[in-house]
Scaffold this motif. Structure first.
Motif, PDB file in Angstrom:
ATOM      1  N   ARG A 115       1.287  -1.178  -0.040  1.00  0.00           N
ATOM      2  CA  ARG A 115      -0.200   0.066   0.287  1.00  0.00           C
ATOM      3  C   ARG A 115       0.842   1.357   0.252  1.00  0.00           C
ATOM      4  O   ARG A 115       2.210   1.509   0.435  1.00  0.00           O
ATOM      5  N   ARG A 116       0.341   2.435  -0.766  1.00  0.00           N
ATOM      6  CA  ARG A 116       1.099   3.675  -0.637  1.00  0.00           C
ATOM      7  C   ARG A 116       0.426   4.487  -0.472  1.00  0.00           C
ATOM      8  O   ARG A 116      -0.584   4.790  -1.063  1.00  0.00           O
ATOM      9  N   ILE A 117       1.312   5.906  -0.229  1.00  0.00           N
ATOM     10  CA  ILE A 117       0.014   7.251  -0.139  1.00  0.00           C
ATOM     11  C   ILE A 117       1.012   7.371  -0.820  1.00  0.00           C
ATOM     12  O   ILE A 117       2.039   8.411  -0.271  1.00  0.00           O
ATOM     13  N   ALA A 118       0.595   8.969  -1.906  1.00  0.00           N
ATOM     14  CA  ALA A 118       1.466   9.829  -2.143  1.00  0.00           C
ATOM     15  C   ALA A 118       0.739  11.298  -2.346  1.00  0.00           C
ATOM     16  O   ALA A 118      -0.650  11.909  -1.948  1.00  0.00           O
ATOM     17  N   PHE A 119       1.515  11.751  -2.680  1.00  0.00           N
ATOM     18  CA  PHE A 119       1.310  13.736  -1.938  1.00  0.00           C
ATOM     19  C   PHE A 119       2.490  14.390  -3.507  1.00  0.00           C
ATOM     20  O   PHE A 119       3.181  13.739  -3.514  1.00  0.00           O
ATOM     21  N   ASN A 120       1.230  14.983  -4.069  1.00  0.00           N
ATOM     22  CA  ASN A 120       1.962  16.472  -4.561  1.00  0.00           C
ATOM     23  C   ASN A 120       2.506  17.868  -3.934  1.00  0.00           C
ATOM     24  O   ASN A 120       2.172  18.125  -2.763  1.00  0.00           O
ATOM     25  N   LEU A 121       4.243  17.245  -4.037  1.00  0.00           N
ATOM     26  CA  LEU A 121       4.733  18.330  -2.819  1.00  0.00           C
ATOM     27  C   LEU A 121       4.932  19.991  -3.703  1.00  0.00           C
ATOM     28  O   LEU A 121       5.965  20.194  -2.914  1.00  0.00           O
ATOM     29  N   SER A 122       4.554  20.354  -4.904  1.00  0.00           N
ATOM     30  CA  SER A 122       4.726  21.684  -5.649  1.00  0.00           C
ATOM     31  C   SER A 122       3.941  22.490  -5.263  1.00  0.00           C
ATOM     32  O   SER A 122       2.564  22.210  -6.346  1.00  0.00           O
ATOM     33  N   PRO A 123       3.900  23.407  -4.369  1.00  0.00           N
ATOM     34  CA  PRO A 123       2.785  24.294  -4.179  1.00  0.00           C
ATOM     35  C   PRO A 123       2.811  25.137  -5.419  1.00  0.00           C
ATOM     36  O   PRO A 123       1.737  26.315  -6.233  1.00  0.00           O
ATOM     37  N   ASP A 124       3.473  25.633  -5.960  1.00  0.00           N
ATOM     38  CA  ASP A 124       4.130  26.248  -7.835  1.00  0.00           C
ATOM     39  C   ASP A 124       4.022  25.574  -8.646  1.00  0.00           C
ATOM     40  O   ASP A 124       4.304  24.294  -8.541  1.00  0.00           O
ATOM     41  N   ILE A 125       3.252  25.892  -9.496  1.00  0.00           N
ATOM     42  CA  ILE A 125       3.799  25.938 -11.234  1.00  0.00           C
ATOM     43  C   ILE A 125       4.735  26.128 -11.314  1.00  0.00           C
ATOM     44  O   ILE A 125       5.805  27.271 -11.035  1.00  0.00           O
ATOM     45  N   GLY A 126       5.935  25.378 -12.293  1.00  0.00           N
ATOM     46  CA  GLY A 126       7.592  25.882 -12.010  1.00  0.00           C
ATOM     47  C   GLY A 126       8.215  24.620 -11.707  1.00  0.00           C
ATOM     48  O   GLY A 126       8.752  24.590 -11.790  1.00  0.00           O
ATOM     49  N   TRP A 127       7.574  23.557 -11.069  1.00  0.00           N
ATOM     50  CA  TRP A 127       8.497  22.688 -10.525  1.00  0.00           C
ATOM     51  C   TRP A 127       7.863  21.774  -9.707  1.00  0.00           C
ATOM     52  O   TRP A 127       7.147  22.061  -9.815  1.00  0.00           O
ATOM     53  N   SER A 128       8.345  20.248 -10.524  1.00  0.00           N
ATOM     54  CA  SER A 128       6.907  19.061  -9.437  1.00  0.00           C
ATOM     55  C   SER A 128       8.604  18.328  -8.758  1.00  0.00           C
ATOM     56  O   SER A 128       9.576  18.104  -8.979  1.00  0.00           O
ATOM     57  N   ALA A 129       7.867  18.002  -7.490  1.00  0.00           N
ATOM     58  CA  ALA A 129       8.075  16.865  -6.564  1.00  0.00           C
ATOM     59  C   ALA A 129       7.046  16.308  -6.452  1.00  0.00           C
ATOM     60  O   ALA A 129       5.600  16.988  -5.984  1.00  0.00           O
ATOM     61  N   GLY A 130       7.084  15.145  -5.966  1.00  0.00           N
ATOM     62  CA  GLY A 130       5.925  14.256  -5.244  1.00  0.00           C
ATOM     63  C   GLY A 130       6.748  13.536  -4.529  1.00  0.00           C
ATOM     64  O   GLY A 130       7.738  13.160  -3.817  1.00  0.00           O
ATOM     65  N   LEU A 131       6.317  13.060  -3.216  1.00  0.00           N
ATOM     66  CA  LEU A 131       6.407  12.057  -2.476  1.00  0.00           C
ATOM     67  C   LEU A 131       4.878  10.792  -1.868  1.00  0.00           C
ATOM     68  O   LEU A 131       4.545  11.024  -2.267  1.00  0.00           O
ATOM     69  N   ILE A 132       6.225   9.398  -2.303  1.00  0.00           N
ATOM     70  CA  ILE A 132       5.084   8.619  -2.131  1.00  0.00           C
ATOM     71  C   ILE A 132       5.781   7.279  -0.875  1.00  0.00           C
ATOM     72  O   ILE A 132       6.616   7.061  -0.441  1.00  0.00           O
ATOM     73  N   LEU A 133       4.936   7.872  -0.075  1.00  0.00           N
ATOM     74  CA  LEU A 133       5.003   6.600   1.193  1.00  0.00           C
ATOM     75  C   LEU A 133       4.334   5.012   0.892  1.00  0.00           C
ATOM     76  O   LEU A 133       3.398   4.553   0.781  1.00  0.00           O
ATOM     77  N   GLN A 134       5.963   3.933   1.524  1.00  0.00           N
ATOM     78  CA  GLN A 134       5.020   3.335   1.161  1.00  0.00           C
ATOM     79  C   GLN A 134       4.812   2.489   1.935  1.00  0.00           C
ATOM     80  O   GLN A 134       6.044   2.241   3.470  1.00  0.00           O
ATOM     81  N   TYR A 135       3.820   0.995   2.431  1.00  0.00           N
ATOM     82  CA  TYR A 135       3.981   0.605   3.774  1.00  0.00           C
ATOM     83  C   TYR A 135       3.949  -1.119   3.622  1.00  0.00           C
ATOM     84  O   TYR A 135       3.615  -1.998   2.377  1.00  0.00           O
ATOM     85  N   ASP A 136       4.415  -1.428   4.016  1.00  0.00           N
ATOM     86  CA  ASP A 136       4.716  -2.902   4.338  1.00  0.00           C
ATOM     87  C   ASP A 136       4.033  -4.010   3.380  1.00  0.00           C
ATOM     88  O   ASP A 136       2.599  -4.272   3.552  1.00  0.00           O
ATOM     89  N   ARG A 137       4.268  -4.532   2.625  1.00  0.00           N
ATOM     90  CA  ARG A 137       2.969  -6.020   2.035  1.00  0.00           C
ATOM     91  C   ARG A 137       2.048  -6.922   2.936  1.00  0.00           C
ATOM     92  O   ARG A 137       1.049  -6.870   2.469  1.00  0.00           O
ATOM     93  N   GLU A 138       2.458  -6.578   3.946  1.00  0.00           N
ATOM     94  CA  GLU A 138       1.767  -7.873   5.031  1.00  0.00           C
ATOM     95  C   GLU A 138      -0.137  -6.816   5.148  1.00  0.00           C
ATOM     96  O   GLU A 138      -0.765  -6.893   5.670  1.00  0.00           O
ATOM     97  N   MET A 139       0.300  -5.164   5.065  1.00  0.00           N
ATOM     98  CA  MET A 139      -1.093  -4.401   5.389  1.00  0.00           C
ATOM     99  C   MET A 139      -1.954  -4.558   4.348  1.00  0.00           C
ATOM    100  O   MET A 139      -1.053  -3.280   3.190  1.00  0.00           O
ATOM    101  N   MET A 140      -2.803  -4.892   4.422  1.00  0.00           N
ATOM    102  CA  MET A 140      -4.041  -4.584   3.083  1.00  0.00           C
ATOM    103  C   MET A 140      -4.408  -3.832   3.476  1.00  0.00           C
ATOM    104  O   MET A 140      -4.916  -3.193   2.000  1.00  0.00           O
ATOM    105  N   ASP A 141      -4.710  -2.500   4.452  1.00  0.00           N
ATOM    106  CA  ASP A 141      -5.314  -1.375   4.458  1.00  0.00           C
ATOM    107  C   ASP A 141      -4.887  -0.638   5.359  1.00  0.00           C
ATOM    108  O   ASP A 141      -4.164  -0.974   6.397  1.00  0.00           O
TER     109      ASP A 141
END
Length: 186
Positions: free
Chosen positions: A68-94
């Motif tokens: 499981r993963r949760i992702a975020f757009n970290l780019s508040p402004d146009i002109g650059w792009s950055a994101g973050l993905i938090l990843q959770y253990d494969r045993e965690m179904m929810d």
């Protein structure tokens, strides 16, 4: 490189070759989402719980041990792009109910850190460019602050200092052999 990927060079190349289109699809969705709004993997890819059956997810589960993963757009402004993905253990179904809330707290801070890093990196690039131009000059150039302390000295001026023929930098300031000459410099 991230420690999760150490020793997986050939596998990472294989993943990139096979699944780059799927990853790009996900990143496009993440980076086009509103700043700081969490997206779960089920929201990024519309296949819902069937996501675990996809070949790319099978690879991620097998080699990285995450599901499981949760992702975020970290780019508040146009002109650059950055994101973050938090990843959770494969045993965690929810995902834990509080996972989005807890992660959301840090997003503005991470975004500001990236923004500051980009700014400092641009300053470094400009500094290196100016320094490079100064070093090409065949005359000695000292740049000083308002107190007369040397901030930058090009290569020609450093070579002149190395000759020790009456000019030096002491306590950060340019000094001549005599007090009178030193006063004329400052």
């Amino acid at each position: 490189a991230n420690s999760i990927y150490r020793g997986l060079d050939s596998e990472i190349q294989e993943f990139s070759a096979k699944f780059v289109a799927t990853e790009l699809e996900g990143w496009r969705k993440i980076l086009s989402s509103p700043f700081g709004v969490p997206l779960t993997d089920f929201e990024i890819w519309s296949c819902g719980h069937d996501i675990k059956e996809r070949a790319d997810m099978q690879w991620i589960i097998k080699y990285l041990g995450v599901y499981r993963r949760i992702a975020f757009n970290l780019s508040p402004d146009i002109g650059w792009s950055a994101g973050l993905i938090l990843q959770y253990d494969r045993e965690m179904m929810d995902l834990p109910f509080s996972a989005k809330e807890k992660a959301t707290f840090f997003i503005p801070h991470l975004s500001k850190m990236l923004e500051l890093h980009r700014f400092v990196d641009q300053l470094r690039q400009h500094y290196r460019a100016v320094y490079s131009v100064l070093d090409r000059l065949k005359i000695g150039v000292f740049v000083t602050d308002p107190n007369g302390n040397v901030v930058v000295a090009n290569q020609t001026s450093r070579n002149a200092l190395d000759e020790q023929d009456g000019i030096s930098v002491r306590y950060g300031a340019i000094k001549a052999a005599s007090t009178e000459e030193s006063q004329e410099i400052s």
